[in-house]
Scaffold this motif. Sequence first.
Motif, PDB file in Angstrom:
ATOM      1  N   LEU A  52       7.824 -25.584 -42.056  1.00 11.57           N
ATOM      2  CA  LEU A  52       6.928 -25.445 -43.203  1.00 11.57           C
ATOM      3  C   LEU A  52       7.712 -25.111 -44.470  1.00 11.57           C
ATOM      4  N   PHE A  53       8.601 -24.132 -44.364  1.00 12.46           N
ATOM      5  CA  PHE A  53       9.362 -23.715 -45.539  1.00 12.46           C
ATOM      6  C   PHE A  53      10.402 -24.754 -45.936  1.00 12.46           C
ATOM      7  N   SER A  54      10.903 -25.506 -44.972  1.00 11.99           N
ATOM      8  CA  SER A  54      11.876 -26.549 -45.294  1.00 11.99           C
ATOM      9  C   SER A  54      11.236 -27.690 -46.079  1.00 11.99           C
ATOM     10  N   VAL A  55      10.055 -28.139 -45.639  1.00 15.29           N
ATOM     11  CA  VAL A  55       9.362 -29.208 -46.361  1.00 15.29           C
ATOM     12  C   VAL A  55       8.927 -28.711 -47.738  1.00 15.29           C
ATOM     13  N   TYR A  56       8.466 -27.474 -47.789  1.00 18.83           N
ATOM     14  CA  TYR A  56       8.157 -26.849 -49.077  1.00 18.83           C
ATOM     15  C   TYR A  56       9.391 -26.878 -49.976  1.00 18.83           C
ATOM     16  N   ALA A  63      10.804 -31.503 -57.519  1.00 22.02           N
ATOM     17  CA  ALA A  63      10.291 -31.037 -58.808  1.00 22.02           C
ATOM     18  C   ALA A  63      11.407 -30.452 -59.667  1.00 22.02           C
ATOM     19  N   ALA A  64      12.341 -29.782 -59.024  1.00 18.42           N
ATOM     20  CA  ALA A  64      13.465 -29.198 -59.768  1.00 18.42           C
ATOM     21  C   ALA A  64      14.319 -30.289 -60.401  1.00 18.42           C
ATOM     22  N   TRP A  65      14.567 -31.361 -59.639  1.00 23.09           N
ATOM     23  CA  TRP A  65      15.331 -32.482 -60.184  1.00 23.09           C
ATOM     24  C   TRP A  65      14.616 -33.112 -61.377  1.00 23.09           C
ATOM     25  N   LEU A  66      13.305 -33.294 -61.244  1.00 20.17           N
ATOM     26  CA  LEU A  66      12.534 -33.914 -62.320  1.00 20.17           C
ATOM     27  C   LEU A  66      12.435 -33.031 -63.559  1.00 20.17           C
ATOM     28  N   MET A  80       6.061 -27.951 -68.607  1.00 12.04           N
ATOM     29  CA  MET A  80       5.583 -26.668 -68.068  1.00 12.04           C
ATOM     30  C   MET A  80       4.101 -26.714 -67.749  1.00 12.04           C
ATOM     31  N   ILE A  81       3.318 -27.394 -68.571  1.00  9.11           N
ATOM     32  CA  ILE A  81       1.877 -27.520 -68.317  1.00  9.11           C
ATOM     33  C   ILE A  81       1.627 -28.311 -67.031  1.00  9.11           C
ATOM     34  N   ILE A  82       2.393 -29.380 -66.825  1.00  8.30           N
ATOM     35  CA  ILE A  82       2.271 -30.144 -65.576  1.00  8.30           C
ATOM     36  C   ILE A  82       2.588 -29.249 -64.379  1.00  8.30           C
ATOM     37  N   GLY A  83       3.648 -28.424 -64.499  1.00  7.76           N
ATOM     38  CA  GLY A  83       4.000 -27.507 -63.423  1.00  7.76           C
ATOM     39  C   GLY A  83       2.895 -26.519 -63.120  1.00  7.76           C
ATOM     40  N   LEU A  84       2.269 -25.982 -64.160  1.00 11.43           N
ATOM     41  CA  LEU A  84       1.147 -25.054 -63.979  1.00 11.43           C
ATOM     42  C   LEU A  84       0.001 -25.713 -63.218  1.00 11.43           C
ATOM     43  N   ALA A  85      -0.351 -26.935 -63.618  1.00 14.07           N
ATOM     44  CA  ALA A  85      -1.465 -27.638 -62.976  1.00 14.07           C
ATOM     45  C   ALA A  85      -1.186 -27.888 -61.501  1.00 14.07           C
ATOM     46  N   TYR A 111       0.925 -26.712 -48.876  1.00 14.38           N
ATOM     47  CA  TYR A 111       1.896 -25.723 -49.352  1.00 14.38           C
ATOM     48  C   TYR A 111       3.002 -26.406 -50.161  1.00 14.38           C
ATOM     49  N   SER A 112       3.350 -27.624 -49.754  1.00 14.07           N
ATOM     50  CA  SER A 112       4.362 -28.378 -50.497  1.00 14.07           C
ATOM     51  C   SER A 112       3.866 -28.754 -51.885  1.00 14.07           C
ATOM     52  N   LEU A 113       2.572 -29.087 -52.013  1.00 13.98           N
ATOM     53  CA  LEU A 113       1.999 -29.376 -53.323  1.00 13.98           C
ATOM     54  C   LEU A 113       2.140 -28.166 -54.243  1.00 13.98           C
ATOM     55  N   ARG A 114       1.941 -27.002 -53.681  1.00 17.41           N
ATOM     56  CA  ARG A 114       2.132 -25.760 -54.436  1.00 17.41           C
ATOM     57  C   ARG A 114       3.582 -25.620 -54.895  1.00 17.41           C
ATOM     58  N   GLY A 115       4.504 -26.062 -54.023  1.00 10.81           N
ATOM     59  CA  GLY A 115       5.920 -25.950 -54.338  1.00 10.81           C
ATOM     60  C   GLY A 115       6.386 -26.855 -55.452  1.00 10.81           C
ATOM     61  N   LEU A 116       5.599 -27.879 -55.787  1.00 15.31           N
ATOM     62  CA  LEU A 116       5.966 -28.756 -56.895  1.00 15.31           C
ATOM     63  C   LEU A 116       5.825 -28.070 -58.248  1.00 15.31           C
ATOM     64  N   GLY A 117       5.038 -26.995 -58.301  1.00 17.69           N
ATOM     65  CA  GLY A 117       4.670 -26.412 -59.581  1.00 17.69           C
ATOM     66  C   GLY A 117       5.712 -25.563 -60.273  1.00 17.69           C
ATOM     67  N   TYR A 118       6.253 -24.561 -59.559  1.00 19.63           N
ATOM     68  CA  TYR A 118       7.072 -23.593 -60.289  1.00 19.63           C
ATOM     69  C   TYR A 118       8.384 -24.151 -60.830  1.00 19.63           C
ATOM     70  N   PRO A 119       9.046 -25.127 -60.173  1.00 19.63           N
ATOM     71  CA  PRO A 119      10.281 -25.635 -60.778  1.00 19.63           C
ATOM     72  C   PRO A 119      10.032 -26.324 -62.121  1.00 19.63           C
ATOM     73  N   LEU A 120       8.939 -27.100 -62.200  1.00 16.27           N
ATOM     74  CA  LEU A 120       8.635 -27.768 -63.468  1.00 16.27           C
ATOM     75  C   LEU A 120       8.351 -26.748 -64.561  1.00 16.27           C
ATOM     76  N   PHE A 121       7.699 -25.674 -64.201  1.00 14.29           N
ATOM     77  CA  PHE A 121       7.391 -24.639 -65.188  1.00 14.29           C
ATOM     78  C   PHE A 121       8.650 -23.894 -65.616  1.00 14.29           C
ATOM     79  N   ALA A 122       9.375 -23.342 -64.656  1.00  8.70           N
ATOM     80  CA  ALA A 122      10.486 -22.446 -64.982  1.00  8.70           C
ATOM     81  C   ALA A 122      11.729 -23.189 -65.454  1.00  8.70           C
ATOM     82  N   TYR A 123      12.115 -24.254 -64.735  1.00 14.54           N
ATOM     83  CA  TYR A 123      13.365 -24.931 -65.081  1.00 14.54           C
ATOM     84  C   TYR A 123      13.247 -25.738 -66.372  1.00 14.54           C
ATOM     85  N   SER A 124      12.031 -26.162 -66.723  1.00 14.26           N
ATOM     86  CA  SER A 124      11.849 -26.813 -68.021  1.00 14.26           C
ATOM     87  C   SER A 124      12.095 -25.815 -69.151  1.00 14.26           C
TER      88      SER A 124
END
Length: 427
Positions: A52-56, A63-66, A80-85, A111-124
């Motif tokens: 679970l955590f690996s796929v997450y 998301a981090a790469w993008l 960042m707005i996309i990451g929040l959504a 759970y993986s969908l949730r994992g897409l969010g924070y990298p776009l928010f923070a790394y942007s």
Amino acid sequence: MNGVLQKLGLDSKMALGLFGVLIFMMGDGLEQGWLSSYLMDHGLTVQESALLFSVYGFAVAIAAWLSGVLAEILGPRKAMIIGLALFVIGTLAFLTVGIKGMNLAIMIPTYSLRGLGYPLFAYSFLVWITYYAPSDKLGTAVGWFWFAFTGGLNVLGAYYSSFALPILGEIHTLWSALIFVALGATIAILLNKEDASQKNNNKKFETKAEALKYLTKGITIAFEIPKVGLGGLVRTINTAGAYGFVVFMPTYMMDAGFTRTEWLQIYGALWTTNIVFNLIFGIVGDKLGWRNTVMWFGGVGCAFFTLAFYYVPAFMGANYLAATIAAAGFGACLAGYVPLSALVPSLAPENKGAAMSILSLGAGLSTFVGPAIVGVFIGSLGAVGVIWIYTALYIVSAFLMKFVTLPKSGKVTQSKDLNNIKQAASN
């Protein structure tokens, strides 16, 4: 107030944005120290939890790469707005459909969908910092970013959970993440207004095809400038151990005699020390050299304290003070990698966003690689074998840093290099 911020290497805009990142990441990270053990208590095996955590982690890596190239194409605020959504949608799906039935086939995608969010928010936001901060203070600025990032993700989240779990229970604690995420996003996105200088940093594209072509730059730059690729690999190793620990160390520590509350406090101490040393090593890197700081304090230091983190409970049992010291030492040395966020984009001054995508990809991959090592090897090698694999990886990262140097580093000072880089980036 501005005078105090200037002494800290910040201004009001940067401080406000960083505070928003801190609160957002607190909501994202409040389950890190206990979710794995909770899932195993409710029917999952350690291998299923690791899966679970690996796929997450893989979703985080994508998301981090993008994040770097999207921040350049769309601007940091829109990314960042996309990451929040994505975070909000993923959290709602995971809590209402995924974890409710403890069905792994549903839990993994939600759970993986949730994992897409924070990298776009923070790394942007980190990409914005690499353009906004003065070049001679860039190491300090990224140190403050990692202070906010890990302070929310791993410290405030862990300590909040240690108090919230007995009162709210696990599920309601997970729901409360949305409160912190909404508050942090409001501060970082809505209150931290974009000005003209920020808009000028965004790349201009004549056509959609040109923008899509730049998207591939987030991969090809690792081959065009191999040092950038090596930096991404080192960043992958950086927090692989830390993300792997959350899969098996809670069970290991509780088997050694610690309570869950004690484990969460030890885990919180690890990251409390880390955020302090994020600032220290950001400044040290500006003074002593980014590469040397990463090599010795990061790679060699993490190798030593990875072993200590495991062997102190193995030999001393539930010694709270000794375990806390070992965890704190590991957290401090994790911060030794902070100067990578200044070094890597400085290797590609005209494509900082693409270079940051490689670094962010490494950060995301660490959330995949760390748990994956546990899932693959803990059945055959046990916890001690996994610990030695992490130790070997940290030694490898120290060796790789010998080859990650700024151009002309032997002929001119780092400060002069940075001034040239800043001038080139502004042209």
